[in-house]
Scaffold this active site. Sequence first.
Site, short mmCIF file in Angstrom:
data_model
loop_
_atom_site.label_atom_id
_atom_site.label_comp_id
_atom_site.label_asym_id
_atom_site.label_seq_id
_atom_site.Cartn_x
_atom_site.Cartn_y
_atom_site.Cartn_z
N SER A 15 64.79 -24.93 17.41
CA SER A 15 63.89 -23.89 16.89
C SER A 15 62.58 -24.50 16.40
O SER A 15 62.53 -25.71 16.08
CB SER A 15 64.61 -23.18 15.74
OG SER A 15 63.78 -22.25 15.11
N SER A 136 57.06 -31.65 3.70
CA SER A 136 56.38 -30.36 3.45
C SER A 136 55.34 -30.55 2.37
O SER A 136 55.52 -31.37 1.45
CB SER A 136 57.40 -29.32 2.98
OG SER A 136 56.72 -28.17 2.51
N TYR A 149 63.72 -27.01 -3.19
CA TYR A 149 63.12 -27.39 -1.90
C TYR A 149 61.97 -28.39 -2.12
O TYR A 149 61.89 -29.41 -1.42
CB TYR A 149 62.62 -26.12 -1.19
CG TYR A 149 61.96 -26.38 0.14
CD1 TYR A 149 62.72 -26.72 1.26
CD2 TYR A 149 60.58 -26.29 0.28
CE1 TYR A 149 62.10 -26.96 2.49
CE2 TYR A 149 59.97 -26.52 1.50
CZ TYR A 149 60.73 -26.86 2.61
OH TYR A 149 60.12 -27.09 3.82
N LYS A 153 61.99 -32.35 -0.72
CA LYS A 153 60.95 -32.81 0.20
C LYS A 153 60.18 -33.99 -0.42
O LYS A 153 59.81 -34.93 0.27
CB LYS A 153 60.01 -31.67 0.57
CG LYS A 153 60.65 -30.64 1.51
CD LYS A 153 61.03 -31.27 2.86
CE LYS A 153 61.47 -30.25 3.88
NZ LYS A 153 61.84 -30.84 5.18
N THR A 184 57.16 -20.21 12.19
CA THR A 184 58.50 -20.42 12.76
C THR A 184 59.48 -19.44 12.10
O THR A 184 59.08 -18.62 11.27
CB THR A 184 59.02 -21.86 12.47
OG1 THR A 184 59.30 -21.95 11.07
CG2 THR A 184 58.01 -22.92 12.88
N1 LIG Z 1 57.81 -23.43 8.77
C1 LIG Z 1 57.11 -23.94 7.76
O1 LIG Z 1 56.20 -23.27 7.22
C2 LIG Z 1 57.37 -25.34 7.27
C3 LIG Z 1 56.45 -25.89 6.37
C4 LIG Z 1 56.64 -27.18 5.91
C5 LIG Z 1 57.73 -27.91 6.34
N2 LIG Z 1 58.63 -27.36 7.20
C6 LIG Z 1 59.78 -28.17 7.61
O2 LIG Z 1 59.79 -28.27 9.02
C7 LIG Z 1 61.12 -28.52 9.46
C8 LIG Z 1 61.44 -27.60 10.63
O3 LIG Z 1 61.40 -26.26 10.18
P1 LIG Z 1 60.92 -25.04 11.09
O4 LIG Z 1 59.75 -24.44 10.43
O5 LIG Z 1 60.83 -25.45 12.51
O6 LIG Z 1 62.14 -24.03 10.83
P2 LIG Z 1 63.22 -23.36 11.81
O7 LIG Z 1 62.53 -22.72 12.97
O8 LIG Z 1 64.08 -22.54 10.93
O9 LIG Z 1 64.05 -24.61 12.36
C9 LIG Z 1 64.95 -25.31 11.54
C10 LIG Z 1 65.81 -26.21 12.41
O10 LIG Z 1 66.70 -26.94 11.55
C11 LIG Z 1 68.02 -26.84 12.07
N3 LIG Z 1 69.00 -26.77 11.01
C12 LIG Z 1 68.97 -25.98 9.90
N4 LIG Z 1 70.09 -26.14 9.19
C13 LIG Z 1 70.87 -27.02 9.88
C14 LIG Z 1 72.15 -27.58 9.66
N5 LIG Z 1 72.89 -27.25 8.60
N6 LIG Z 1 72.64 -28.46 10.58
C15 LIG Z 1 71.93 -28.78 11.65
N7 LIG Z 1 70.70 -28.30 11.92
C16 LIG Z 1 70.18 -27.43 11.04
C17 LIG Z 1 68.05 -25.54 12.87
O11 LIG Z 1 68.99 -25.68 13.92
P3 LIG Z 1 70.26 -24.68 14.18
O12 LIG Z 1 69.83 -23.32 13.79
O13 LIG Z 1 70.55 -24.88 15.64
O14 LIG Z 1 71.29 -25.25 13.31
C18 LIG Z 1 66.64 -25.44 13.42
O15 LIG Z 1 66.55 -26.07 14.68
C19 LIG Z 1 62.02 -28.32 8.24
O16 LIG Z 1 62.37 -29.59 7.70
C20 LIG Z 1 61.13 -27.58 7.25
O17 LIG Z 1 61.48 -27.84 5.91
C21 LIG Z 1 58.47 -26.07 7.69
#
Ligand SMILES: NC(=O)c1ccc[n+]([C@@H]2O[C@H](COP(=O)([O-])OP(=O)(O)OC[C@H]3O[C@@H](n4cnc5c(N)ncnc54)[C@H](OP(=O)(O)O)[C@@H]3O)[C@@H](O)[C@H]2O)c1
Length: 253
Positions: A15, A136, A149, A153, A184
Site C-alpha cells: 500500500s 515522520s 506515534y 517515530k 495514502t
Molecule cells: N501517509 C502519511 O501521511 C505519512 C506521513 C508520515 C509518515 N508516514 C509513514 O509512512 C509509512 C507508510 O505509510 P503509508 O502512508 O504508505 O500508509 P498505508 O498506505 O496505510 O501503508 C502501510 C503499510 O504498512 C503495512 N503494515 C501495517 N501494519 C502492519 C503489520 N502489522 N504487519 C505488516 N505490515 C503492516 C501495510 O501492509 P498490510 O496492510 O499488507 O499489512 C501497508 O503496506 C508508515 O511508516 C507511516 O508511518 C506516512
Amino acid sequence: MRPRGTVAVVTGASSGIGAATALALHEAGARLVLHGRDTERLAALAERTGGAVVTGDLADITAIPALAEEILGRFGEVDVLVNNAGIGWAGPFGEMTAADVRRVIDVNLTAPIELTRALLPALRTRPAARVVFVTSIAGRTAVAGESVYSSVKAGVDAFADSLRFELAGTAVKIGVVVPGVVDTEFFARRGRAYDRKSPKPIPAERVAAAVVRAVRDDRADQYVPRWLRLPVVIRGVLPGVYRTLATRFGGSG
Ligand SMILES: NC(=O)c1ccc[n+]([C@@H]2O[C@H](COP(=O)([O-])OP(=O)(O)OC[C@H]3O[C@@H](n4cnc5c(N)ncnc54)[C@H](OP(=O)(O)O)[C@@H]3O)[C@@H](O)[C@H]2O)c1
C-alpha cells in the site's frame, strides 16, 4: 550505489508509500522482496515487478527472526532494506488502550529495529548496502493527538542516527526519509481522517523517489517536502517560540 541488480526488501509494500517505493526500485532495476499482510495486493505487485512475496504480521515481534530467514531464502542475499511499514493512532492519549500503545510501538519501532538486527549480518557481507527508514515529521516536531506515534517515530530517528554513526566506515549506509502528509490509506486505517486545509497531502511517489535517492546517493536525511525542515529548525533554535506556535496551530495531523 546502483540499485540495478540489488536485492531490495520493502516492508509495507502492499500500500501507499511502500507500493510506490517498490515500483520505483523496480524501475531502477532492483530485485524485490515485497512484505506485508495483504496477500492479494502483494501478489498483484509481484506480477508487475517480478518481486517475491513474503507475508507476516510485524506486530508479532517473536516471528521476526523467522521472517528474516524467509526473506534471505528468496534470493540468498539482501542489499537494501526499506523499513517502511507503519500504523498511526490519533486522538486523546487517555483513550488509547494498552493494546493500542503496544501495537503502535511494536509495528513502528520494535519491528524495524528487530528486522534490521536480523538482516544486518547479511547486509554486512555485501560490497554496498543500505537500510532506509521511513519516519515522520511527527517524530521531529511532536504532533498533538499523536503522542505515542510521534514518540515511536522519534525513536526510529534516534535508532537510525545511532546506527549510522556505529556503521560509519563500513559498506552499510543508513538513510532516513521524513514525510509530511502523504495521500495514502494511512489516515483511513488509523480511523481518523486528515482534515486540515494545509499542508496538502503529497503523492506517495514523491516519498518513493526520496527512498530511491537514499539508496542511490547515500542520503542520510531527507524531508519530503523539503520545507518541513523549517519547523524542525525553529524547534531546535527557538524552542519557546516553536511551542507557542505549535500550541496555537499544531492540532492533530
Ligand atoms: N501517509 C502519511 O501521511 C505519512 C506521513 C508520515 C509518515 N508516514 C509513514 O509512512 C509509512 C507508510 O505509510 P503509508 O502512508 O504508505 O500508509 P498505508 O498506505 O496505510 O501503508 C502501510 C503499510 O504498512 C503495512 N503494515 C501495517 N501494519 C502492519 C503489520 N502489522 N504487519 C505488516 N505490515 C503492516 C501495510 O501492509 P498490510 O496492510 O499488507 O499489512 C501497508 O503496506 C508508515 O511508516 C507511516 O508511518 C506516512
